[in-house]
Design a protein around this motif. Structure first.
Motif: not given
Length: 142
Positions: A1-11, A29-37, A39-48
């Motif tokens: 995933m390219a840098a800058g493609t994450l945004m905070l889910a739920g405000g 935070d649980e971050l949503v991948e923009v343009g994904s179907t 999938f999320c990741t944790y801002s500090n712990w990663g994962g998908r």
């Protein structure tokens, strides 16, 4: 995933929401991948993982363990300890997103049960014993 493609889910996250995990055991935070179907990741712990399938659990020693449903529908866990973070560990079986996708149904110190919805539509549980061993997945009895 390219840098800058994450945004905070739920405000925005309030101070009250972050204080429960205010130390180095915070998965972030649980971050949503923009343009994904979905999938999320944790801002500090990663994962998908599947968005909304994650459950954080505070352990008796004050550290955190999280449970998620991976993009392959396998449940995974990751935890913090005094020596740092574990890697993502598969828990076996398959879980599917639904009502309370991943949950912790009871907790008595180090003994607790993680639950999820299996491919048959039933809720399944995997109990963590105080010894640190897991029971393996078993269908809940209703």
């Amino acid at each position: 995933m390219a840098a800058g493609t994450l945004m905070l889910a739920g405000g925005a996250v309030t101070a009250a929401q972050t204080s429960a995990f205010a130390d180095d055991t915070d998965p972030g935070d649980e971050l949503v991948e923009v343009g994904s179907t979905g999938f999320c990741t944790y801002s500090n712990w990663g994962g998908r993982f599947l968005c909304g399938s994650n459950k954080a659990h505070r352990l008796p020693n004050g550290h955190t363990q999280v449970f998620v449903i991976g993009t392959n529908n396998v449940p995974y866990t990751k935890w913090s300890s005094g020596s740092g973070l574990s890697g993502w560990k598969p828990m076996g079986g398959k879980c599917y997103k639904g009502r309370k996708s991943m949950g912790v149904e009871w907790a008595n110190g180090w003994n607790f049960a993680v639950t999820c919805i299996g491919g048959d539509g039933n809720r399944w549980y995997n109990e963590r014993y105080t010894s640190g061993h897991w029971s393996g997945w078993d269908r809940t009895r209703t």
